[in-house]
Write a protein that holds these residues in place. Structure first.
Motif, PDB file in Angstrom:
ATOM      1  N   ASP A   1     -58.328 -22.781 -29.157  1.00  0.00           N
ATOM      2  CA  ASP A   1     -57.847 -22.181 -30.114  1.00  0.00           C
ATOM      3  C   ASP A   1     -58.774 -21.016 -30.466  1.00  0.00           C
ATOM      4  O   ASP A   1     -58.324 -20.010 -30.937  1.00  0.00           O
ATOM      5  N   HIS A   2     -60.118 -20.694 -29.910  1.00  0.00           N
ATOM      6  CA  HIS A   2     -61.042 -19.786 -30.326  1.00  0.00           C
ATOM      7  C   HIS A   2     -61.406 -18.901 -28.958  1.00  0.00           C
ATOM      8  O   HIS A   2     -62.169 -18.067 -28.960  1.00  0.00           O
ATOM      9  N   LEU A   3     -60.522 -19.270 -27.852  1.00  0.00           N
ATOM     10  CA  LEU A   3     -61.020 -18.703 -26.476  1.00  0.00           C
ATOM     11  C   LEU A   3     -59.857 -17.525 -25.800  1.00  0.00           C
ATOM     12  O   LEU A   3     -58.842 -17.839 -26.296  1.00  0.00           O
ATOM     13  N   MET A   4     -60.435 -16.345 -25.411  1.00  0.00           N
ATOM     14  CA  MET A   4     -59.396 -15.496 -25.189  1.00  0.00           C
ATOM     15  C   MET A   4     -59.963 -14.876 -23.805  1.00  0.00           C
ATOM     16  O   MET A   4     -61.477 -14.948 -23.583  1.00  0.00           O
ATOM     17  N   ALA A   5     -59.208 -14.649 -22.701  1.00  0.00           N
ATOM     18  CA  ALA A   5     -59.548 -13.810 -21.498  1.00  0.00           C
ATOM     19  C   ALA A   5     -59.066 -12.357 -21.780  1.00  0.00           C
ATOM     20  O   ALA A   5     -58.024 -12.076 -21.755  1.00  0.00           O
ATOM     21  N   THR A   6     -59.786 -11.498 -21.337  1.00  0.00           N
ATOM     22  CA  THR A   6     -59.529 -10.155 -21.274  1.00  0.00           C
ATOM     23  C   THR A   6     -60.019  -9.257 -20.042  1.00  0.00           C
ATOM     24  O   THR A   6     -61.005  -9.655 -19.303  1.00  0.00           O
ATOM     25  N   ALA A   7     -59.234  -8.496 -19.575  1.00  0.00           N
ATOM     26  CA  ALA A   7     -59.781  -7.765 -18.308  1.00  0.00           C
ATOM     27  C   ALA A   7     -60.126  -6.282 -18.854  1.00  0.00           C
ATOM     28  O   ALA A   7     -59.226  -5.686 -19.427  1.00  0.00           O
ATOM     29  N   TYR A   8     -60.938  -5.622 -18.000  1.00  0.00           N
ATOM     30  CA  TYR A   8     -61.288  -4.259 -18.271  1.00  0.00           C
ATOM     31  C   TYR A   8     -61.606  -3.553 -17.095  1.00  0.00           C
ATOM     32  O   TYR A   8     -61.873  -2.205 -17.139  1.00  0.00           O
ATOM     33  N   ALA A   9     -61.303  -4.188 -15.832  1.00  0.00           N
ATOM     34  CA  ALA A   9     -61.651  -3.431 -14.598  1.00  0.00           C
ATOM     35  C   ALA A   9     -62.694  -2.484 -14.854  1.00  0.00           C
ATOM     36  O   ALA A   9     -63.790  -3.123 -14.793  1.00  0.00           O
ATOM     37  N   ASP A  10     -62.669  -1.461 -14.252  1.00  0.00           N
ATOM     38  CA  ASP A  10     -63.848  -0.413 -14.336  1.00  0.00           C
ATOM     39  C   ASP A  10     -63.846   0.598 -15.387  1.00  0.00           C
ATOM     40  O   ASP A  10     -64.687   1.525 -15.186  1.00  0.00           O
ATOM     41  N   THR A  11     -63.269   0.200 -16.375  1.00  0.00           N
ATOM     42  CA  THR A  11     -63.124   1.160 -17.586  1.00  0.00           C
ATOM     43  C   THR A  11     -64.442   1.017 -18.690  1.00  0.00           C
ATOM     44  O   THR A  11     -64.354   2.085 -19.271  1.00  0.00           O
ATOM     45  N   VAL A  12     -64.987   0.069 -18.544  1.00  0.00           N
ATOM     46  CA  VAL A  12     -66.198  -0.231 -19.396  1.00  0.00           C
ATOM     47  C   VAL A  12     -67.585  -0.489 -18.586  1.00  0.00           C
ATOM     48  O   VAL A  12     -68.078  -1.603 -18.811  1.00  0.00           O
ATOM     49  N   PRO A  13     -68.077   0.629 -17.822  1.00  0.00           N
ATOM     50  CA  PRO A  13     -69.303   0.303 -17.129  1.00  0.00           C
ATOM     51  C   PRO A  13     -70.526   0.242 -17.849  1.00  0.00           C
ATOM     52  O   PRO A  13     -70.631   0.901 -19.006  1.00  0.00           O
ATOM     53  N   LYS A  14     -71.352  -0.670 -17.330  1.00  0.00           N
ATOM     54  CA  LYS A  14     -72.760  -0.672 -18.305  1.00  0.00           C
ATOM     55  C   LYS A  14     -73.561   0.610 -17.698  1.00  0.00           C
ATOM     56  O   LYS A  14     -74.310   1.188 -18.323  1.00  0.00           O
ATOM     57  N   MET A  15     -73.421   0.941 -16.445  1.00  0.00           N
ATOM     58  CA  MET A  15     -74.079   2.105 -15.841  1.00  0.00           C
ATOM     59  C   MET A  15     -72.896   2.846 -14.863  1.00  0.00           C
ATOM     60  O   MET A  15     -72.075   2.561 -14.817  1.00  0.00           O
ATOM     61  N   PRO A  16     -73.319   4.130 -14.855  1.00  0.00           N
ATOM     62  CA  PRO A  16     -72.570   5.089 -13.902  1.00  0.00           C
ATOM     63  C   PRO A  16     -72.338   4.350 -12.479  1.00  0.00           C
ATOM     64  O   PRO A  16     -73.473   4.221 -12.001  1.00  0.00           O
ATOM     65  N   ASN A  17     -71.206   4.745 -12.169  1.00  0.00           N
ATOM     66  CA  ASN A  17     -70.849   4.050 -10.601  1.00  0.00           C
ATOM     67  C   ASN A  17     -71.447   5.082  -9.572  1.00  0.00           C
ATOM     68  O   ASN A  17     -70.682   5.425  -8.820  1.00  0.00           O
ATOM     69  N   THR A  18     -72.605   5.246  -9.687  1.00  0.00           N
ATOM     70  CA  THR A  18     -73.175   6.371  -8.833  1.00  0.00           C
ATOM     71  C   THR A  18     -73.984   5.731  -7.625  1.00  0.00           C
ATOM     72  O   THR A  18     -74.284   6.655  -6.681  1.00  0.00           O
ATOM     73  N   SER A  19     -74.156   4.385  -7.644  1.00  0.00           N
ATOM     74  CA  SER A  19     -75.137   3.921  -6.681  1.00  0.00           C
ATOM     75  C   SER A  19     -74.796   2.340  -6.534  1.00  0.00           C
ATOM     76  O   SER A  19     -74.005   2.035  -7.382  1.00  0.00           O
ATOM     77  N   GLU A  20     -74.904   1.817  -5.242  1.00  0.00           N
ATOM     78  CA  GLU A  20     -74.738   0.384  -5.157  1.00  0.00           C
ATOM     79  C   GLU A  20     -75.434  -0.564  -6.249  1.00  0.00           C
ATOM     80  O   GLU A  20     -74.695  -1.472  -6.582  1.00  0.00           O
ATOM     81  N   GLU A  21     -76.544  -0.120  -6.619  1.00  0.00           N
ATOM     82  CA  GLU A  21     -77.410  -1.007  -7.507  1.00  0.00           C
ATOM     83  C   GLU A  21     -76.486  -0.787  -8.602  1.00  0.00           C
ATOM     84  O   GLU A  21     -76.486  -1.919  -9.760  1.00  0.00           O
ATOM     85  N   ASN A  22     -76.173   0.320  -9.317  1.00  0.00           N
ATOM     86  CA  ASN A  22     -75.446   0.485 -10.586  1.00  0.00           C
ATOM     87  C   ASN A  22     -74.031  -0.044 -10.748  1.00  0.00           C
ATOM     88  O   ASN A  22     -73.585  -0.987 -11.550  1.00  0.00           O
ATOM     89  N   ARG A  23     -73.539  -0.075  -9.230  1.00  0.00           N
ATOM     90  CA  ARG A  23     -72.124  -0.916  -9.118  1.00  0.00           C
ATOM     91  C   ARG A  23     -72.083  -2.280  -9.023  1.00  0.00           C
ATOM     92  O   ARG A  23     -71.631  -3.061  -9.907  1.00  0.00           O
ATOM     93  N   ALA A  24     -73.201  -2.740  -8.826  1.00  0.00           N
ATOM     94  CA  ALA A  24     -73.694  -4.357  -9.010  1.00  0.00           C
ATOM     95  C   ALA A  24     -73.746  -4.906 -10.407  1.00  0.00           C
ATOM     96  O   ALA A  24     -73.492  -5.904 -10.704  1.00  0.00           O
ATOM     97  N   LYS A  25     -74.270  -4.016 -11.043  1.00  0.00           N
ATOM     98  CA  LYS A  25     -74.498  -4.206 -12.512  1.00  0.00           C
ATOM     99  C   LYS A  25     -73.247  -4.173 -13.260  1.00  0.00           C
ATOM    100  O   LYS A  25     -73.099  -4.859 -14.378  1.00  0.00           O
ATOM    101  N   ASN A  26     -72.389  -3.475 -12.882  1.00  0.00           N
ATOM    102  CA  ASN A  26     -71.052  -3.238 -13.674  1.00  0.00           C
ATOM    103  C   ASN A  26     -69.973  -4.359 -13.219  1.00  0.00           C
ATOM    104  O   ASN A  26     -69.011  -4.811 -13.806  1.00  0.00           O
ATOM    105  N   ARG A  27     -70.297  -4.951 -11.892  1.00  0.00           N
ATOM    106  CA  ARG A  27     -69.492  -6.183 -11.655  1.00  0.00           C
ATOM    107  C   ARG A  27     -69.829  -7.275 -12.423  1.00  0.00           C
ATOM    108  O   ARG A  27     -71.018  -7.843 -12.090  1.00  0.00           O
ATOM    109  N   ARG A  28     -69.172  -7.808 -13.443  1.00  0.00           N
ATOM    110  CA  ARG A  28     -69.856  -8.730 -14.105  1.00  0.00           C
ATOM    111  C   ARG A  28     -68.626  -9.485 -14.991  1.00  0.00           C
ATOM    112  O   ARG A  28     -67.415  -9.143 -15.189  1.00  0.00           O
ATOM    113  N   VAL A  29     -68.997 -10.678 -15.497  1.00  0.00           N
ATOM    114  CA  VAL A  29     -68.269 -11.548 -16.887  1.00  0.00           C
ATOM    115  C   VAL A  29     -68.976 -11.513 -17.907  1.00  0.00           C
ATOM    116  O   VAL A  29     -70.356 -12.118 -17.954  1.00  0.00           O
TER     117      VAL A  29
END
Length: 278
Positions: free
Chosen positions: A215-243
């Motif tokens: 009743d209170h759960l929902m699933a949403t996708a954002y792909a790469d549109t809401v990154p935590k860090m700029p996708n400029t390095s492998e370390e940053n990309r690893a932080k952006n791949r998340r749930v």
């Protein structure tokens, strides 16, 4: 012949038949003053009333009080508003404060669990304007490019499943990826499909395995549109791949929602729309 003064007729006194109006006007004035005083006395200043009540109670509670054993005044005086009704408590503010405390208690429980199990590198929890956000690293949950949950992730999800039913808040399960395109031969057309499949896998664990209500759960996708860090390095990309599992505060506005840095392609909008488990 002596001069005789001519006598005139005695002038009759004028009788005022309206003297009663003076008494009547005085009576009306007194009544007006009386009702003004009564109206002023009927308006209770709650702050002054509470201050006076506390002062009186403290005096009657003293040992030298004339009342037996300093028991104070018998009975309870309930102040009323000017219209005669009892003042209402601000229940909405109390309820909001209670729910806010529940969110804080949940955050402390999750952070304690993460620390006890040395999961700091894989799982994090923080208080955000939207609500309590639990971030799980993608490789902790899934194999590269896949959306099937790893068994190692089950204990963490099970712990969250025991905490979520204690709240009535909505829970948004949000999938995020980096900006690297999906490799050919993948089961998913693009990062939108992958991020949505991952968020849906977590939701289905809660509903199918942990037996939580959807009743209170929902699933949403954002792909790469809401990154935590700029996708400029492998370390940053690893932080952006998340749930992210976000226990939402009740009052949300558009400014508090994640703001994608780019729009989803038309074909992905329908696929990545918020969904519930079937």
């Amino acid at each position: 012949m002596p001069f005789l003064r001519k006598r005139g007729k005695k002038q009759e006194e004028h009788v005022n038949h309206e003297r009663w109006l003076i008494t009547y006007s005085d009576l009306i004035t007194l009544l007006l003053v009386f009702f003004i005083v009564m109206y002023a006395m009927s308006k209770v200043d709650m702050n002054k009333y509470e201050t006076m009540a506390k002062a009186l109670n403290s005096q009657f509670m003293k040992n030298e009080s004339l009342l037996p054993q300093g028991s104070g005044i018998s009975g309870t005086i309930i102040p009323t508003a000017s219209d005669g009704t009892k003042p209402k408590k601000d229940t909405s503010a109390e309820e909001a404060a209670k729910k806010e405390q529940q969110l804080k208690d949940m955050l402390q429980a999750i952070q304690a669990y993460i620390k006890e199990n040395n999961l700091e590198a894989k799982v994090s929890a923080s208080d955000t304007p939207r609500g309590i956000a639990i971030t799980l690293n993608d490789l902790f949950l899934f194999d590269l490019g896949k959306a099937d949950l790893k068994p190692a992730a089950y204990p963490v999800l099970e712990k969250l499943a025991t905490l979520l039913p204690t709240l009535s808040n909505r829970v948004s399960i949000e999938g995020h990826t980096d900006n690297i395109p999906i490799s050919s031969g993948s089961a998913y057309k693009d990062n939108w499909g992958l991020s949505f499949a991952r968020s849906l896998s977590v939701l289905r664990y809660f509903t199918n395995t942990a037996k939580l209500s959807d009743d209170h759960l929902m699933a949403t996708a954002y792909a790469d549109t809401v990154p935590k860090m700029p996708n400029t390095s492998e370390e940053n990309r690893a932080k952006n791949r998340r749930v992210e599992i976000v226990v939402l505060r009740e009052f949300q506005n558009d400014e508090q929602q994640p703001q994608p840095q780019k729009e989803a392609p038309p074909a992905a909008v329908a696929e990545a729309a918020p969904a519930k488990a079937n």
